[in-house]
Design a protein around this motif. Structure first.
Motif, mmCIF file in Angstrom:
data_model
loop_
_atom_site.group_PDB
_atom_site.id
_atom_site.type_symbol
_atom_site.label_atom_id
_atom_site.label_comp_id
_atom_site.label_asym_id
_atom_site.label_seq_id
_atom_site.Cartn_x
_atom_site.Cartn_y
_atom_site.Cartn_z
ATOM 1 N N UNK A 109 0.803 -1.231 0.000
ATOM 2 C CA UNK A 109 0.000 0.000 0.000
ATOM 3 C C UNK A 109 0.833 1.277 0.000
ATOM 4 N N UNK A 110 2.013 1.232 0.619
ATOM 5 C CA UNK A 110 2.845 2.426 0.676
ATOM 6 C C UNK A 110 3.768 2.607 -0.499
ATOM 7 N N UNK A 111 3.663 1.738 -1.499
ATOM 8 C CA UNK A 111 4.578 1.792 -2.639
ATOM 9 C C UNK A 111 4.497 3.133 -3.362
ATOM 10 N N UNK A 112 5.661 3.771 -3.490
ATOM 11 C CA UNK A 112 5.772 4.983 -4.296
ATOM 12 C C UNK A 112 6.937 4.880 -5.270
ATOM 13 N N UNK A 113 7.285 3.650 -5.594
ATOM 14 C CA UNK A 113 8.377 3.412 -6.530
ATOM 15 C C UNK A 113 8.118 4.165 -7.830
ATOM 16 N N UNK A 114 9.097 4.940 -8.277
ATOM 17 C CA UNK A 114 8.898 5.802 -9.443
ATOM 18 C C UNK A 114 8.635 4.992 -10.713
ATOM 19 N N UNK A 115 9.278 3.826 -10.840
ATOM 20 C CA UNK A 115 9.056 2.998 -12.033
ATOM 21 C C UNK A 115 7.647 2.412 -12.016
ATOM 22 N N UNK A 116 7.224 1.947 -10.841
ATOM 23 C CA UNK A 116 5.856 1.423 -10.718
ATOM 24 C C UNK A 116 4.836 2.496 -11.098
ATOM 25 N N UNK A 117 5.011 3.709 -10.574
ATOM 26 C CA UNK A 117 4.068 4.778 -10.878
ATOM 27 C C UNK A 117 4.104 5.149 -12.356
ATOM 28 N N UNK A 118 5.282 5.096 -12.950
ATOM 29 C CA UNK A 118 5.401 5.407 -14.373
ATOM 30 C C UNK A 118 4.642 4.380 -15.212
ATOM 31 N N UNK A 119 4.726 3.113 -14.808
ATOM 32 C CA UNK A 119 3.993 2.060 -15.514
ATOM 33 C C UNK A 119 2.485 2.275 -15.363
ATOM 34 N N UNK A 120 2.046 2.515 -14.140
ATOM 35 C CA UNK A 120 0.624 2.654 -13.877
ATOM 36 C C UNK A 120 0.023 3.836 -14.642
ATOM 37 N N UNK A 121 0.756 4.929 -14.722
ATOM 38 C CA UNK A 121 0.252 6.109 -15.409
ATOM 39 C C UNK A 121 0.009 5.852 -16.896
ATOM 40 N N UNK A 122 0.689 4.869 -17.446
ATOM 41 C CA UNK A 122 0.518 4.556 -18.862
ATOM 42 C C UNK A 122 -0.849 3.935 -19.167
ATOM 43 N N UNK A 161 -4.105 7.944 -3.262
ATOM 44 C CA UNK A 161 -3.830 6.659 -2.611
ATOM 45 C C UNK A 161 -4.977 5.682 -2.871
ATOM 46 N N UNK A 162 -6.199 6.171 -2.786
ATOM 47 C CA UNK A 162 -7.369 5.321 -3.002
ATOM 48 C C UNK A 162 -7.415 4.795 -4.437
ATOM 49 N N UNK A 163 -7.047 5.661 -5.392
ATOM 50 C CA UNK A 163 -7.035 5.217 -6.783
ATOM 51 C C UNK A 163 -5.987 4.124 -6.980
ATOM 52 N N UNK A 164 -4.833 4.289 -6.356
ATOM 53 C CA UNK A 164 -3.806 3.248 -6.467
ATOM 54 C C UNK A 164 -4.318 1.924 -5.896
ATOM 55 N N UNK A 165 -4.980 1.984 -4.760
ATOM 56 C CA UNK A 165 -5.543 0.761 -4.165
ATOM 57 C C UNK A 165 -6.523 0.082 -5.115
ATOM 58 N N UNK A 166 -7.239 0.883 -5.890
ATOM 59 C CA UNK A 166 -8.261 0.315 -6.773
ATOM 60 C C UNK A 166 -7.669 -0.449 -7.944
ATOM 61 N N UNK A 167 -6.368 -0.376 -8.121
ATOM 62 C CA UNK A 167 -5.697 -1.130 -9.178
ATOM 63 C C UNK A 167 -5.155 -2.472 -8.681
ATOM 64 N N UNK A 168 -5.557 -2.871 -7.479
ATOM 65 C CA UNK A 168 -5.049 -4.126 -6.914
ATOM 66 C C UNK A 168 -6.194 -4.897 -6.272
ATOM 67 N N UNK A 169 -6.317 -6.159 -6.645
ATOM 68 C CA UNK A 169 -7.385 -7.020 -6.150
ATOM 69 C C UNK A 169 -6.811 -7.958 -5.090
#
Length: 380
Positions: A109-122, A283-291
């Motif tokens: 839940x606390x992940x703020x890895x820049x590569x992860x966020x870059x992937x998700x934004x795509x 943060x809530x939007x990020x959570x919504x990308x994980x089941x």
């Protein structure tokens, strides 16, 4: 644990537990080996690890209230038609996670890895994101699918193949195998890139997302193919299977016994942006990308139209995959899932590498059944 991290974990638990009041029956408590993308687990000993692995996968679902697709009067939700498009996003998203972060990377839940966020934004629901529902739906027009029409496994693979060419950062090549045949030298020619930045000529390998569209029966799954399909989930290069039930797209990520484990896109969530996860909404939007809990069903209930997916980050991994296919899917099986050959069959008309696989199929004299629509699969 810092206060911010503890609070984020609490948000995470509240988000999931609000819809899960009792212990779910997501994973059978059996000693039978359970496979998730080529990783072997024992549900009796590894239940939490299995759930952590599943939760770390990108889960793309229906969304609502996003910028209209196709103009001001276009679709503002993909509910009812976008499930296969979302499954395509999931397989591509997982390929990017594995390629850039590795198979052993896990989301928290606390992940703020820049590569992860870059992937998700795509994959965010905007016109600018290279792999958004907007880009996929509009590119689908070139494959004969109007916006709002349901895709099949082959169509979404062809669309993603086009889109990935325009995103240099992803550093990924998609190959869609035609006529149930993996042509080794065609793929190697596609993935090898010459690096002339140094004095010595160096050949680099572009990570490969290999998609093999198949039809394993007429109206239902032919049992003869099930052993081979289950073996595919065990390969270390496995990236799962795009498929589903009739008219219901699902992303199959693993198997246990005679059941397949899948992520289901049929949940409608609000559209939003993660950005850098600096406030509660992001943060809530990020959570919504994980089941947190996957689903499972009997493998016999799968629709026979599927696409088997693999990721080969290096040429050595691709060579190993070819050997695994030969040893596990071709030699021991009386009716293999698909074929593998070194060179393009002589009956195929030779076409330049730049021509798309679909165009190659249309000019081939051997392929009697075209594979540019999802109702037209070659029956293996």
């Amino acid at each position: 644990m810092c206060i911010a991290r503890r609070d984020m974990d609490c948000v995470y638990e509240a988000y999931f537990e609000s819809n899960n009041h009792c212990e779910p029956d997501d994973i059978p408590r059996l000693s039978t080996p359970l496979w998730i993308f080529g990783k072997k687990y024992n549900a009796l000993d590894d239940l939490e690890k299995i759930r952590q692995d599943i939760t770390s996968k990108l889960w793309f679902t229906y969304r609502k209230n996003f910028v209209p697709i196709g103009g001001d009067n276009g679709y503002v939700s993909d509910k009812g038609w976008g499930c296969m498009l979302r499954c395509g996003q999931m397989v591509l998203g997982q390929a990017l996670l594995f390629s850039h972060l590795g198979r052993d990377w896990f989301w928290e839940p606390g992940t703020k890895d820049s590569i992860y966020l870059k992937i998700l934004k795509r994959f965010e629901d905007s016109r600018q994101a290279p792999f958004s529902i907007h880009q996929i739906a509009l590119t689908g027009i070139s494959e004969g699918k109007s916006v709002g029409h349901w895709f099949g496994p082959n169509t979404v693979a062809q669309v993603l193949k086009r889109l990935v060419q325009y995103d240099e950062w992803s550093s990924l090549v998609i190959h869609v195998a035609l006529d149930n045949t993996i042509v080794i030298n065609d793929i190697k020619e596609l993935c090898r890139r010459n690096d002339i930045s140094t004095k010595l000529l160096k050949v680099n390998w572009m990570p490969l997302l290999l998609v093999v569209p198949l039809r394993l029966g007429l109206t239902e799954m032919n049992p003869i193919y099930i052993p081979g399909l289950k073996k595919c989930f065990q390969f270390r290069q496995s990236l799962g299977v795009i498929g589903g039930k009739p008219n219901l797209a699902l992303y199959f990520i693993g198997c246990v016994g005679n059941e397949v484990i899948y992520l289901d896109p049929h949940t409608t969530q609000r559209a939003g942006f993660v950005n850098n996860k600096e406030n509660e909404s992001e943060i809530e939007i990020d959570l919504s990308y994980h089941c947190k809990y996957a689903s499972r069903m009997n493998i016999n209930s799968m629709d026979p139209s599927i696409a088997v997916c693999f990721l080969c980050k290096t040429e050595a991994e691709f060579n190993d995959l070819c050997q695994l296919i030969q040893d596990n899917l071709i030699i021991p099986e009386t009716q293999p899932l698909f074929e593998i050959t070194l060179e393009r069959p002589t009956q195929w008309v030779s076409v330049p590498p730049s021509v798309s696989d679909v165009e190659a199929a249309e000019t081939s004299s051997i392929i009697a059944v075209r594979i540019d629509s999802d109702s037209d699969f070659e029956i293996v």
